[in-house]
Design a protein around this motif. Sequence first.
Motif, mmCIF file in Angstrom:
data_model
loop_
_atom_site.group_PDB
_atom_site.id
_atom_site.type_symbol
_atom_site.label_atom_id
_atom_site.label_comp_id
_atom_site.label_asym_id
_atom_site.label_seq_id
_atom_site.Cartn_x
_atom_site.Cartn_y
_atom_site.Cartn_z
ATOM 1 N N ILE A 37 0.835 -1.391 -0.038
ATOM 2 C CA ILE A 37 -0.134 -0.066 -0.094
ATOM 3 C C ILE A 37 0.894 1.330 -0.049
ATOM 4 O O ILE A 37 0.674 2.158 -0.661
ATOM 5 C CB ILE A 37 -0.899 -0.144 1.239
ATOM 6 N N MET A 38 1.823 1.255 0.714
ATOM 7 C CA MET A 38 2.753 2.285 0.848
ATOM 8 C C MET A 38 3.627 2.793 -0.319
ATOM 9 O O MET A 38 3.965 3.588 -0.662
ATOM 10 C CB MET A 38 3.726 2.368 2.083
ATOM 11 N N ALA A 39 3.715 1.694 -1.167
ATOM 12 C CA ALA A 39 4.488 1.964 -2.383
ATOM 13 C C ALA A 39 3.651 2.915 -3.567
ATOM 14 O O ALA A 39 4.110 3.634 -4.125
ATOM 15 C CB ALA A 39 4.546 0.645 -3.348
ATOM 16 N N PHE A 40 2.410 3.012 -3.084
ATOM 17 C CA PHE A 40 1.466 3.526 -4.116
ATOM 18 C C PHE A 40 1.429 5.042 -3.242
ATOM 19 O O PHE A 40 1.289 6.005 -4.159
ATOM 20 C CB PHE A 40 0.055 2.972 -4.150
ATOM 21 N N GLN A 41 1.602 5.126 -2.016
ATOM 22 C CA GLN A 41 1.609 6.242 -1.135
ATOM 23 C C GLN A 41 2.633 7.372 -1.651
ATOM 24 O O GLN A 41 2.679 8.396 -1.693
ATOM 25 C CB GLN A 41 1.644 6.072 0.346
ATOM 26 N N LEU A 42 3.672 6.568 -2.041
ATOM 27 C CA LEU A 42 5.079 7.384 -2.291
ATOM 28 C C LEU A 42 4.808 8.280 -3.505
ATOM 29 O O LEU A 42 5.635 9.383 -3.749
ATOM 30 C CB LEU A 42 6.144 6.165 -2.587
ATOM 31 N N LEU A 43 4.055 7.989 -4.214
ATOM 32 C CA LEU A 43 3.500 9.038 -5.604
ATOM 33 C C LEU A 43 3.237 10.370 -5.031
ATOM 34 O O LEU A 43 3.463 11.336 -5.594
ATOM 35 C CB LEU A 43 2.516 8.328 -6.301
ATOM 36 N N LYS A 44 2.501 10.410 -3.608
ATOM 37 C CA LYS A 44 2.219 11.767 -3.333
ATOM 38 C C LYS A 44 3.324 12.228 -2.459
ATOM 39 O O LYS A 44 3.064 13.402 -1.817
ATOM 40 C CB LYS A 44 0.932 11.486 -2.342
ATOM 41 N N GLY A 45 4.389 11.592 -1.922
ATOM 42 C CA GLY A 45 5.438 11.958 -1.122
ATOM 43 C C GLY A 45 5.451 11.331 0.472
ATOM 44 O O GLY A 45 6.131 10.404 0.597
ATOM 45 N N LEU A 46 4.299 11.695 1.299
ATOM 46 C CA LEU A 46 4.137 10.998 2.603
ATOM 47 C C LEU A 46 3.621 9.678 2.504
ATOM 48 O O LEU A 46 2.736 9.366 1.574
ATOM 49 C CB LEU A 46 3.321 11.940 3.546
#
Length: 167
Positions: free
Chosen positions: A126-135
């Motif tokens: 899930i966090m791999a996709f959050q990286l696109l926003k930064g945080l």
Amino acid sequence: MQTLYEMPVCRKCRNAFANRRQFAYIVDSLFLSLLSYLLTLAALFAVPGLAVGANQNSPAVDVGVFLFSWILMPLLFCLKDGFSGQSPGKWLTGVRAVDRDTLEPIGFDHSLKRNLVTLIPITPLIMAFQLLKGLRWGDKWAKTRVVWKKYAYRPPFDTRGLLCTEC
């Protein structure tokens, strides 16, 4: 235009930064696996009776394996960014975890906070996709962010404004 840390950036830059962070995570995971393997190998040679077939039902061996596999190695993974905000993967990819407000490199306390969430199954995906926003989740909780070192004092990484980096 896309956003990174709520600032507009081009898609190419956003994806390049996210890819660096994802690659750093993969390197850190591989590094931890290699370290675990080497420590296990060293224990097999250093402690008699740990080899396969020797004293298999020893409670001391079971407790040692449990502590190593389920406590020590995950704890080391959570503390990986405590070395001036860098893990082996972050060092290799040129990124650093910093305090969200001061932009100073984080220590072990912030590293533990920001990486504890990675121990929950499925969250790294899930966090791999959050990286696109930064945080990502851990960054919000620990009040940290990851910056690309060569652009650390420029937007979108430095949101304090365009200030002199000397003062």
